[in-house]
Scaffold this motif. Structure first.
Motif, PDB file in Angstrom:
ATOM      1  N   GLY A  88     -11.583   1.897 -36.331  1.00 55.69           N
ATOM      2  CA  GLY A  88     -10.492   1.286 -36.903  1.00 55.69           C
ATOM      3  C   GLY A  88     -10.309   1.331 -38.444  1.00 55.69           C
ATOM      4  N   LEU A  89      -9.468   1.129 -39.214  1.00 55.79           N
ATOM      5  CA  LEU A  89      -9.454   1.481 -40.553  1.00 55.79           C
ATOM      6  C   LEU A  89     -10.361   0.631 -41.243  1.00 55.79           C
ATOM      7  CD1 LEU A  89      -5.663   1.917 -41.204  1.00 55.79           C
ATOM      8  CD2 LEU A  89      -7.400   3.685 -40.688  1.00 55.79           C
ATOM      9  N   GLU A  90     -10.868  -0.536 -40.882  1.00 54.79           N
ATOM     10  CA  GLU A  90     -11.621  -1.581 -41.433  1.00 54.79           C
ATOM     11  C   GLU A  90     -13.205  -1.004 -41.685  1.00 54.79           C
ATOM     12  OE1 GLU A  90     -10.003  -2.121 -38.735  1.00 54.79           O
ATOM     13  OE2 GLU A  90     -11.620  -2.302 -37.114  1.00 54.79           O
TER      14      GLU A  90
ATOM     15  N   ALA B 239      -2.946   6.467 -36.052  1.00 56.10           N
ATOM     16  CA  ALA B 239      -1.890   7.339 -35.711  1.00 56.10           C
ATOM     17  C   ALA B 239      -1.424   7.127 -34.284  1.00 56.10           C
ATOM     18  CB  ALA B 239      -2.786   8.748 -35.726  1.00 56.10           C
ATOM     19  N   GLY B 240      -1.929   6.284 -33.311  1.00 59.37           N
ATOM     20  CA  GLY B 240      -1.292   6.288 -32.218  1.00 59.37           C
ATOM     21  C   GLY B 240      -1.632   7.564 -31.284  1.00 59.37           C
ATOM     22  N   ILE B 241      -0.431   8.051 -30.943  1.00 58.76           N
ATOM     23  CA  ILE B 241      -0.471   9.129 -30.071  1.00 58.76           C
ATOM     24  C   ILE B 241       0.061  10.539 -30.879  1.00 58.76           C
ATOM     25  CG2 ILE B 241       0.207   8.218 -28.013  1.00 58.76           C
ATOM     26  CD1 ILE B 241       3.012   8.838 -28.472  1.00 58.76           C
TER      27      ILE B 241
ATOM     28  N   ILE C 182      -6.736   9.376 -37.279  1.00 58.75           N
ATOM     29  CA  ILE C 182      -7.721   8.142 -37.518  1.00 58.75           C
ATOM     30  C   ILE C 182      -7.054   7.231 -36.546  1.00 58.75           C
ATOM     31  CG2 ILE C 182      -9.175   6.572 -38.933  1.00 58.75           C
ATOM     32  CD1 ILE C 182      -9.099   9.541 -39.812  1.00 58.75           C
ATOM     33  N   GLU C 183      -7.822   6.974 -35.323  1.00 58.21           N
ATOM     34  CA  GLU C 183      -7.172   5.890 -34.306  1.00 58.21           C
ATOM     35  C   GLU C 183      -7.951   5.295 -33.514  1.00 58.21           C
ATOM     36  OE1 GLU C 183      -3.931   4.330 -33.405  1.00 58.21           O
ATOM     37  OE2 GLU C 183      -5.325   3.859 -31.842  1.00 58.21           O
ATOM     38  N   PRO C 184      -8.408   3.794 -33.185  1.00 54.03           N
ATOM     39  CA  PRO C 184      -9.256   3.294 -32.616  1.00 54.03           C
ATOM     40  C   PRO C 184      -9.202   3.569 -31.246  1.00 54.03           C
ATOM     41  CG  PRO C 184      -7.930   1.579 -33.516  1.00 54.03           C
ATOM     42  CD  PRO C 184      -7.344   3.067 -34.180  1.00 54.03           C
ATOM     43  N   VAL C 185      -7.911   3.859 -30.663  1.00 57.71           N
ATOM     44  CA  VAL C 185      -7.814   3.618 -28.912  1.00 57.71           C
ATOM     45  C   VAL C 185      -7.891   5.242 -28.661  1.00 57.71           C
ATOM     46  CG1 VAL C 185      -6.207   3.060 -27.347  1.00 57.71           C
ATOM     47  CG2 VAL C 185      -6.391   1.579 -29.401  1.00 57.71           C
ATOM     48  N   LYS C 186      -8.802   5.588 -27.867  1.00 59.74           N
ATOM     49  CA  LYS C 186      -8.972   6.740 -27.462  1.00 59.74           C
ATOM     50  C   LYS C 186      -8.092   7.163 -26.589  1.00 59.74           C
ATOM     51  CE  LYS C 186     -12.580   9.785 -25.771  1.00 59.74           C
ATOM     52  NZ  LYS C 186     -11.831  10.343 -24.604  1.00 59.74           N
ATOM     53  N   LYS C 187      -7.400   6.246 -25.784  1.00 57.71           N
ATOM     54  CA  LYS C 187      -6.363   6.664 -24.645  1.00 57.71           C
ATOM     55  C   LYS C 187      -5.093   7.424 -25.642  1.00 57.71           C
ATOM     56  CE  LYS C 187      -3.475   3.196 -23.386  1.00 57.71           C
ATOM     57  NZ  LYS C 187      -2.987   2.090 -21.961  1.00 57.71           N
ATOM     58  N   PHE C 188      -5.142   6.773 -26.723  1.00 55.55           N
ATOM     59  CA  PHE C 188      -3.828   7.520 -27.339  1.00 55.55           C
ATOM     60  C   PHE C 188      -4.084   8.857 -28.096  1.00 55.55           C
ATOM     61  CE2 PHE C 188      -2.407   2.824 -28.705  1.00 55.55           C
ATOM     62  CZ  PHE C 188      -1.782   2.761 -27.422  1.00 55.55           C
ATOM     63  N   THR C 189      -5.311   8.949 -28.590  1.00 54.48           N
ATOM     64  CA  THR C 189      -5.808  10.313 -29.243  1.00 54.48           C
ATOM     65  C   THR C 189      -5.969  11.250 -28.213  1.00 54.48           C
ATOM     66  OG1 THR C 189      -7.940   9.727 -29.262  1.00 54.48           O
ATOM     67  CG2 THR C 189      -6.747   9.349 -31.164  1.00 54.48           C
TER      68      THR C 189
ATOM     69  N   LYS D  47      -9.212  -8.614 -29.833  1.00 63.28           N
ATOM     70  CA  LYS D  47      -7.854  -8.643 -29.215  1.00 63.28           C
ATOM     71  C   LYS D  47      -6.914  -7.694 -29.485  1.00 63.28           C
ATOM     72  CE  LYS D  47      -4.568 -12.693 -29.054  1.00 63.28           C
ATOM     73  NZ  LYS D  47      -4.208 -14.072 -29.513  1.00 63.28           N
ATOM     74  N   GLN D  48      -6.927  -6.969 -30.613  1.00 60.87           N
ATOM     75  CA  GLN D  48      -5.999  -6.091 -31.063  1.00 60.87           C
ATOM     76  C   GLN D  48      -6.216  -4.874 -29.976  1.00 60.87           C
ATOM     77  OE1 GLN D  48      -7.234  -5.030 -35.065  1.00 60.87           O
ATOM     78  NE2 GLN D  48      -6.201  -7.029 -35.887  1.00 60.87           N
ATOM     79  N   LEU D  49      -7.469  -4.600 -29.783  1.00 64.29           N
ATOM     80  CA  LEU D  49      -7.765  -3.224 -29.044  1.00 64.29           C
ATOM     81  C   LEU D  49      -7.476  -3.582 -27.654  1.00 64.29           C
ATOM     82  CD1 LEU D  49     -11.344  -2.161 -30.465  1.00 64.29           C
ATOM     83  CD2 LEU D  49      -9.238  -1.269 -30.761  1.00 64.29           C
TER      84      LEU D  49
ATOM     85  N   GLN E 146       0.766   4.028 -41.260  1.00 66.47           N
ATOM     86  CA  GLN E 146       2.246   3.316 -40.824  1.00 66.47           C
ATOM     87  C   GLN E 146       1.958   2.550 -39.719  1.00 66.47           C
ATOM     88  OE1 GLN E 146       5.249   6.340 -40.668  1.00 66.47           O
ATOM     89  NE2 GLN E 146       6.913   4.684 -39.553  1.00 66.47           N
ATOM     90  N   TRP E 147       2.612   1.397 -39.897  1.00 65.11           N
ATOM     91  CA  TRP E 147       2.654   0.341 -38.658  1.00 65.11           C
ATOM     92  C   TRP E 147       1.278   0.208 -38.314  1.00 65.11           C
ATOM     93  CZ3 TRP E 147       7.578   3.112 -36.866  1.00 65.11           C
ATOM     94  CH2 TRP E 147       8.690   2.316 -37.654  1.00 65.11           C
ATOM     95  N   CYS E 148       0.436  -0.010 -38.929  1.00 61.62           N
ATOM     96  CA  CYS E 148      -0.966  -0.294 -38.588  1.00 61.62           C
ATOM     97  C   CYS E 148      -1.924  -1.279 -39.479  1.00 61.62           C
ATOM     98  CB  CYS E 148      -1.905   0.896 -38.302  1.00 61.62           C
ATOM     99  SG  CYS E 148      -1.819   2.028 -39.815  1.00 61.62           S
TER     100      CYS E 148
ATOM    101  N   GLY F  51      -1.481  -4.025 -40.802  1.00 65.90           N
ATOM    102  CA  GLY F  51      -1.269  -5.468 -40.338  1.00 65.90           C
ATOM    103  C   GLY F  51      -2.377  -5.848 -39.540  1.00 65.90           C
ATOM    104  N   HIS F  52      -3.326  -4.741 -38.872  1.00 67.86           N
ATOM    105  CA  HIS F  52      -4.410  -5.170 -37.947  1.00 67.86           C
ATOM    106  C   HIS F  52      -5.359  -5.567 -39.018  1.00 67.86           C
ATOM    107  CE1 HIS F  52      -2.331  -4.503 -34.460  1.00 67.86           C
ATOM    108  NE2 HIS F  52      -2.150  -3.289 -34.720  1.00 67.86           N
ATOM    109  N   LEU F  53      -5.561  -5.404 -40.151  1.00 69.52           N
ATOM    110  CA  LEU F  53      -6.603  -5.745 -41.100  1.00 69.52           C
ATOM    111  C   LEU F  53      -6.289  -6.992 -42.029  1.00 69.52           C
ATOM    112  CD1 LEU F  53      -6.952  -2.925 -40.698  1.00 69.52           C
ATOM    113  CD2 LEU F  53      -8.001  -2.472 -42.978  1.00 69.52           C
TER     114      LEU F  53
END
Ligand SMILES: C[S@@+](CC[C@H](N)C(=O)[O-])C[C@H]1O[C@@H](n2cnc3c(N)ncnc32)[C@H](O)[C@@H]1O
Length: 232
Positions: A124-126, A70-72, A92-99, A18-20, A141-143, A145-147
């Protein structure tokens, strides 16, 4: 005998898919990263610079940094890459469109930061484990909370093994203004209380070196707090 069940903890609802799905639907811009509050970026970055300066970290190279969740690359671009001419920032960022945005050289030309980007890791950091004693700073930063609480403790333990002597783990996050953590079903994350953060850091074997509330944020938003952490 009572049939009522104890309420579920806030992190019981966390759902990685759901996060992704949520983040993949968000535009790859500073405004997307900040939930429509792009205008707070400048004050956030200035607050991070001030907090970091107070840590008075030794600057002997190698100065490798991990920007986690890291997002973008907003934090990398405006702050981490500019700390010192020697720094290299891994993303380190799970969403490729951001990186993919970070990988575009034109996005980092203005700040002469292009040469400062190291590895880009789409997980993901997990599931991320830093190389042993590799990092001067691991910035989150601001991430986180997803764990879930348990995943965050395990992640922080891995981070402890990933920082070099004298290095620092920084966590900068929203703080719940309720007595308990709060689940956000839009991005499937939890906003934790300050009390919960401190308990999880302790459980991970980390010592709090410094903590500070971000000044100047709109009062309509959650309080934002930075924590600088080192292994006990
Ligand atoms: C609010 S944005 C913050 C981005 C960046 N740290 C900043 O301050 O501009 C949250 C970021 O966390 C990322 N994220 C989502 N799930 C994650 C996970 N399990 N591990 C690490 N990052 C995650 C999102 O893709 C998104 O880039």
């Amino acid at each position: 005998m009572s049939t009522s069940e104890a309420p579920k903890p806030a992190d019981a609802e966390i759902d990685t898919q759901k996060q992704l799905d949520y983040w993949n639907s968000v535009e790859a811009t500073p405004n997307g990263m900040l939930g429509g509050y792009e205008h707070i970026s400048r004050i956030d970055i200035q607050g991070s610079k001030n907090f970091f300066a107070k840590l008075k970290l030794d600057r002997t190279p190698p100065l490798r940094i991990a920007d986690c969740g890291a997002g973008i690359g907003r934090v990398t671009k405006n702050f981490l890459s500019k700390i010192n001419s020697e720094v290299i920032v891994d993303i380190i960022e799970p969403v490729k469109k951001f990186t993919d945005e970070i990988a575009k050289p034109e996005n980092f030309v203005e700040e002469k930061a292009a040469g400062k980007i190291g590895k880009i890791v789409n997980v993901g950091l997990e599931t991320w484990t830093p190389e042993e004693k590799a990092y001067w700073i691991i910035w989150n930063q601001w991430c986180v909370g997803h764990l879930t609480d348990a995943a965050l403790v395990e992640y922080l333990k891995r981070c402890a093994g990933g920082i070099k002597d004298g290095g620092m783990i920084v966590v900068k996050e929203n703080i719940s203004n309720c007595p308990d953590d709060v689940y956000d079903e839009i991005d499937s994350s939890v906003t934790r209380t300050d009390h919960k953060f401190r308990a999880l850091f302790k459980e991970a074997g980390l010592r709090m070196v410094k903590t500070e509330v971000q000044r100047g944020m709109p009062s309509s938003l959650f309080q934002v707090r930075s924590y600088a952490l080192q292994p006990n």
